[in-house]
Design an enzyme around this catalytic site. Structure first.
Site, short mmCIF file in Angstrom:
data_model
loop_
_atom_site.label_atom_id
_atom_site.label_comp_id
_atom_site.label_asym_id
_atom_site.label_seq_id
_atom_site.Cartn_x
_atom_site.Cartn_y
_atom_site.Cartn_z
N TYR A 107 34.48 41.73 37.42
CA TYR A 107 35.62 41.06 36.82
C TYR A 107 35.17 40.56 35.44
CZ TYR A 107 39.27 37.53 36.03
OH TYR A 107 40.29 36.79 35.49
N ASP A 150 38.45 44.88 37.39
CA ASP A 150 39.29 44.47 36.28
C ASP A 150 38.36 44.26 35.10
OD1 ASP A 150 40.96 43.32 34.45
OD2 ASP A 150 41.44 41.54 35.64
N HIS A 253 48.54 42.50 38.72
CA HIS A 253 47.85 43.79 38.72
C HIS A 253 48.30 44.64 39.90
CE1 HIS A 253 44.46 42.80 35.83
NE2 HIS A 253 44.92 41.60 36.10
#
EC number: 3.1.11.2
Length: 262
Positions: A107, A150, A253
């Site tokens: 992330y 991500d 998302h």
């Protein structure tokens, strides 16, 4: 061994526990990598996931912020967790399958709103994090590995709804795109999603600020699946589950999936 892997920024695994359970029931990936879990590890609803056939988990947690986890039907052992750029954030976890494949779940920092590290500390942290990832891959070349998460960068012009308008918007600035390219090149990572689907838009994120995200379709491809060259050719079946962004009280998302025949 064939397995399907999914990556999804869930934006609070406890708040959206029912969405995760629904996704696992409906799609049944063998492995699910979650980002922005926003939970200490001991408060992740692991029993619920185990009951659905996901008894294996490796994770790093943080109260209210960040956090990454890998849920798996397949046996999985922890293979490291890096605090890149020494931020003190739970942004990386790695797990290793019995066939020797290592899965890295990242992330990357979002970077705030202003693409200038002199006035925006968060943007500097993002660039530093990417540089640390790059240096780690140079120092220890990855092999038989998958990287997902991500990454908070939409690298290609067709990865955003308007390339020219977003050139000065964090997530699509030339500075970030170059930093991402250097990180990718350092590990010789193959963009599995684009190898599978080379043309067209593949947005995985739509802002909460849009009153009708689906109709406006001002998306960005922030979520990625990469693989090292030794296993990249085994990947296929890539897809973005756009409809999941339309579920009740969703993450901003959508999940991204790929299948590997190894």
């Amino acid at each position: 061994m064939a397995f399907t892997l999914a990556t999804w920024n869930i934006n609070s695994v406890r708040l959206r526990e029912e969405l995760v359970l629904r996704f696992l029931r409906e799609e049944g990936p063998d492995i699910l990598c979650l980002q922005e879990c926003k939970s200490p590890v001991d408060l992740i609803p692991r029993d619920q996931f185990t009951a659905l056939g996901y008894p294996h988990m490796v994770a790093r947690g943080q109260k209210g912020y960040n956090g990454v986890a890998i849920l798996s039907k397949l046996p999985l052992t922890e293979a490291g967790a890096e605090d890149h750029a020494d931020l003190g954030h739970a942004r990386h976890i790695a797990g290793r399958l019995d066939n020797g494949v290592t899965i890295h779940n990242f992330y990357v920092p979002a970077g705030g709103d202003i693409p200038d590290r002199d006035v925006n500390e968060k943007f500097g942290q993002k660039l530093d994090y990417l540089s640390a990832m790059r240096d780690a891959f140079h120092a220890d070349a990855p092999a038989k590995s998958i990287l997902v998460g991500d990454l908070n960068i939409a690298p290609r012009p067709d990865d955003v709804w308007d390339h020219k308008k977003l050139l000065k918007v964090v997530s699509h600035t030339p500075q970030e795109v170059e930093a991402m390219a250097q990180t990718q090149d350092a590990g010789k990572w193959v963009d599995v999603t684009r190898a599978d689907i080379p043309d067209g838009t593949l947005y995985s994120w739509w802002s909460y600020r849009s009153p009708d995200w689906d109709a406006a379709d001002k998306g960005r491809r922030l979520d990625h699946v990469w693989a090292t060259p030794d296993i990249a050719n085994a990947a296929h079946g890539s897809r973005v589950l756009r409809h999941v962004r339309g579920w009740e009280k969703p993450s901003d998302h959508a999940p991204v999936l790929a299948t590997f025949d190894l």
